[in-house]
Design a protein around this motif. Structure first.
Motif, PDB file in Angstrom:
ATOM      1  N   VAL A  88      46.208  33.592  26.654  1.00 37.40           N
ATOM      2  CA  VAL A  88      47.384  33.162  27.755  1.00 37.40           C
ATOM      3  C   VAL A  88      46.724  32.429  28.769  1.00 37.40           C
ATOM      4  O   VAL A  88      47.516  31.418  29.053  1.00 37.40           O
ATOM      5  CB  VAL A  88      48.256  34.341  27.964  1.00 37.40           C
ATOM      6  CG1 VAL A  88      49.043  34.224  29.369  1.00 37.40           C
ATOM      7  CG2 VAL A  88      48.923  35.266  26.952  1.00 37.40           C
ATOM      8  N   SER A  89      45.654  32.605  29.143  1.00 38.25           N
ATOM      9  CA  SER A  89      44.991  31.901  30.298  1.00 38.25           C
ATOM     10  C   SER A  89      43.497  32.213  30.272  1.00 38.25           C
ATOM     11  O   SER A  89      43.198  33.124  29.503  1.00 38.25           O
ATOM     12  CB  SER A  89      45.422  32.390  31.627  1.00 38.25           C
ATOM     13  OG  SER A  89      44.841  33.549  32.095  1.00 38.25           O
ATOM     14  N   SER A  90      42.753  31.588  30.994  1.00 35.30           N
ATOM     15  CA  SER A  90      41.485  31.678  31.136  1.00 35.30           C
ATOM     16  C   SER A  90      40.972  33.071  31.926  1.00 35.30           C
ATOM     17  O   SER A  90      39.721  33.059  32.155  1.00 35.30           O
ATOM     18  CB  SER A  90      40.690  30.189  31.340  1.00 35.30           C
ATOM     19  OG  SER A  90      41.088  30.057  32.785  1.00 35.30           O
ATOM     20  N   ALA A  91      41.883  33.628  32.428  1.00 32.88           N
ATOM     21  CA  ALA A  91      41.584  34.836  33.485  1.00 32.88           C
ATOM     22  C   ALA A  91      40.470  35.785  32.640  1.00 32.88           C
ATOM     23  O   ALA A  91      40.796  35.990  31.584  1.00 32.88           O
ATOM     24  CB  ALA A  91      42.651  35.508  33.892  1.00 32.88           C
ATOM     25  N   TYR A  92      39.578  36.147  33.377  1.00 32.79           N
ATOM     26  CA  TYR A  92      38.512  36.947  32.741  1.00 32.79           C
ATOM     27  C   TYR A  92      37.936  37.946  33.928  1.00 32.79           C
ATOM     28  O   TYR A  92      37.627  37.467  35.043  1.00 32.79           O
ATOM     29  CB  TYR A  92      37.499  36.148  32.204  1.00 32.79           C
ATOM     30  CG  TYR A  92      36.208  37.009  31.764  1.00 32.79           C
ATOM     31  CD1 TYR A  92      36.447  37.813  30.393  1.00 32.79           C
ATOM     32  CD2 TYR A  92      34.924  36.685  32.275  1.00 32.79           C
ATOM     33  CE1 TYR A  92      35.277  38.573  30.161  1.00 32.79           C
ATOM     34  CE2 TYR A  92      33.907  37.407  31.765  1.00 32.79           C
ATOM     35  CZ  TYR A  92      34.108  38.527  30.811  1.00 32.79           C
ATOM     36  OH  TYR A  92      33.014  39.360  30.336  1.00 32.79           O
ATOM     37  N   ALA A  97      39.801  36.097  37.613  1.00 34.57           N
ATOM     38  CA  ALA A  97      39.555  34.417  37.921  1.00 34.57           C
ATOM     39  C   ALA A  97      39.845  33.626  36.736  1.00 34.57           C
ATOM     40  O   ALA A  97      39.042  33.836  35.803  1.00 34.57           O
ATOM     41  CB  ALA A  97      38.333  34.258  38.705  1.00 34.57           C
ATOM     42  N   LEU A  98      40.410  32.582  36.952  1.00 35.18           N
ATOM     43  CA  LEU A  98      40.670  31.362  35.874  1.00 35.18           C
ATOM     44  C   LEU A  98      39.305  30.678  36.176  1.00 35.18           C
ATOM     45  O   LEU A  98      38.569  30.456  37.180  1.00 35.18           O
ATOM     46  CB  LEU A  98      41.785  30.571  36.252  1.00 35.18           C
ATOM     47  CG  LEU A  98      42.986  31.282  36.519  1.00 35.18           C
ATOM     48  CD1 LEU A  98      44.124  30.528  36.908  1.00 35.18           C
ATOM     49  CD2 LEU A  98      43.473  31.717  34.810  1.00 35.18           C
ATOM     50  N   ASP A  99      39.002  29.887  35.010  1.00 35.01           N
ATOM     51  CA  ASP A  99      37.801  29.191  34.861  1.00 35.01           C
ATOM     52  C   ASP A  99      37.681  27.985  36.020  1.00 35.01           C
ATOM     53  O   ASP A  99      36.608  27.969  36.530  1.00 35.01           O
ATOM     54  CB  ASP A  99      37.970  28.411  33.427  1.00 35.01           C
ATOM     55  CG  ASP A  99      37.764  29.239  32.480  1.00 35.01           C
ATOM     56  OD1 ASP A  99      37.390  30.304  32.655  1.00 35.01           O
ATOM     57  OD2 ASP A  99      37.813  28.725  31.214  1.00 35.01           O
ATOM     58  N   ALA A 122      32.321  39.449  41.448  1.00 38.34           N
ATOM     59  CA  ALA A 122      33.989  39.463  41.430  1.00 38.34           C
ATOM     60  C   ALA A 122      34.173  39.944  42.701  1.00 38.34           C
ATOM     61  O   ALA A 122      35.427  39.262  43.230  1.00 38.34           O
ATOM     62  CB  ALA A 122      34.463  40.441  40.355  1.00 38.34           C
ATOM     63  N   THR A 123      33.717  40.828  43.483  1.00 43.64           N
ATOM     64  CA  THR A 123      34.465  41.099  44.903  1.00 43.64           C
ATOM     65  C   THR A 123      34.104  39.881  46.041  1.00 43.64           C
ATOM     66  O   THR A 123      34.957  39.702  46.776  1.00 43.64           O
ATOM     67  CB  THR A 123      33.985  42.433  45.377  1.00 43.64           C
ATOM     68  OG1 THR A 123      32.320  42.341  45.351  1.00 43.64           O
ATOM     69  CG2 THR A 123      34.240  43.726  44.573  1.00 43.64           C
ATOM     70  N   ASP A 124      32.932  39.333  45.783  1.00 45.31           N
ATOM     71  CA  ASP A 124      32.443  38.053  46.606  1.00 45.31           C
ATOM     72  C   ASP A 124      33.546  37.134  46.340  1.00 45.31           C
ATOM     73  O   ASP A 124      33.957  36.476  47.195  1.00 45.31           O
ATOM     74  CB  ASP A 124      31.234  37.792  46.400  1.00 45.31           C
ATOM     75  CG  ASP A 124      30.647  36.697  47.560  1.00 45.31           C
ATOM     76  OD1 ASP A 124      30.778  37.005  48.697  1.00 45.31           O
ATOM     77  OD2 ASP A 124      30.468  35.592  47.039  1.00 45.31           O
ATOM     78  N   PHE A 125      33.801  36.803  45.288  1.00 47.91           N
ATOM     79  CA  PHE A 125      34.793  35.935  44.782  1.00 47.91           C
ATOM     80  C   PHE A 125      36.380  36.218  45.602  1.00 47.91           C
ATOM     81  O   PHE A 125      36.802  35.340  45.933  1.00 47.91           O
ATOM     82  CB  PHE A 125      35.204  35.597  43.217  1.00 47.91           C
ATOM     83  CG  PHE A 125      36.371  34.887  42.829  1.00 47.91           C
ATOM     84  CD1 PHE A 125      36.196  33.528  42.810  1.00 47.91           C
ATOM     85  CD2 PHE A 125      37.559  35.825  42.409  1.00 47.91           C
ATOM     86  CE1 PHE A 125      37.507  33.042  42.498  1.00 47.91           C
ATOM     87  CE2 PHE A 125      38.533  34.993  42.018  1.00 47.91           C
ATOM     88  CZ  PHE A 125      38.723  33.474  42.375  1.00 47.91           C
ATOM     89  N   MET A 126      36.809  37.344  45.455  1.00 52.12           N
ATOM     90  CA  MET A 126      38.012  37.652  45.925  1.00 52.12           C
ATOM     91  C   MET A 126      37.879  37.542  47.375  1.00 52.12           C
ATOM     92  O   MET A 126      38.745  36.961  48.131  1.00 52.12           O
ATOM     93  CB  MET A 126      38.386  39.222  45.707  1.00 52.12           C
ATOM     94  CG  MET A 126      38.546  39.399  44.196  1.00 52.12           C
ATOM     95  SD  MET A 126      38.621  41.228  43.527  1.00 52.12           S
ATOM     96  CE  MET A 126      39.953  41.631  44.872  1.00 52.12           C
TER      97      MET A 126
END
Length: 193
Positions: A88-92, A97-99, A122-126
């Protein structure tokens, strides 16, 4: 090649295959989550120090996005109900997060070795994303509901109010807000024990 070297290579290969972790078993109990996965709390506290995003907001968002599954992906799409057409999307990963957004994060902040299935990254991204949300959309990092709406819809989508026509998303955002409050109360109580 010596047998010790061969054995080391096999062990490393097996460890790499099993590097993903199963989600914690009691996702409605923040104390159980951090007791079972102390690395999660360390990563979230580091993100809280760096980006000022409260741990309960991070936890509630990760719960909603991936249920703490490092390998979470969106479902497959099917043509005619049977022909697989990709996802459905690139979320992973933990943060879903999307590509394209992940690539932006890696260029600006995370470095090229950052991985979506790594809790620290992942938490740093958020934190990075929610910091941008506060700057662009004026949403405090403590506001789990509106931060989640902007996280889901993107900064531009949130600014346009795209979520207003999605009753289901508004319900989900309220659920994220309630879960963040629940996790906050639980974390306060488990610190006292």
């Amino acid at each position: 090649m010596s047998s010790k070297l061969r054995l080391s290579i096999v062990v490393l290969a097996l460890a790499a295959c099993g590097s993903g972790s199963n989600p914690p078993s009691r996702l409605d109990d923040a104390c159980a989550i951090v007791a079972q996965r102390p690395a999660y709390l360390r990563a979230m506290k580091k993100t809280e120090r760096k980006w000022d995003v409260p741990v309960p907001v991070q936890m509630a968002t990760i719960y909603q996005e991936s249920k703490f599954d490092s390998d979470a992906r969106t479902p497959h799409k099917y043509a005619l109900g049977i022909i697989p057409m990709g996802r459905v999307s690139s979320a992973y990963g933990y943060s879903q997060a999307l590509d394209g957004t992940w690539d932006d994060y890696r260029k600006e902040e995370g470095g090229r070795w950052a991985k979506r299935d790594n809790i620290r990254d992942a938490t740093d991204f958020m934190g990075w994303y929610m910091d941008k949300t506060e700057k662009r959309n004026g949403i405090p990092k403590t506001d789990a509901r509106r931060q989640y709406l902007a996280y889901h819809e993107g900064h531009t989508g949130y600014a346009r109010g795209s979520y207003n026509s999605k009753d289901w998303l508004i319900r989900v955002a309220r659920s994220v807000e309630a879960r963040a409050a629940m996790y906050d109360a639980q974390l306060r109580s488990c610190r006292k024990r």
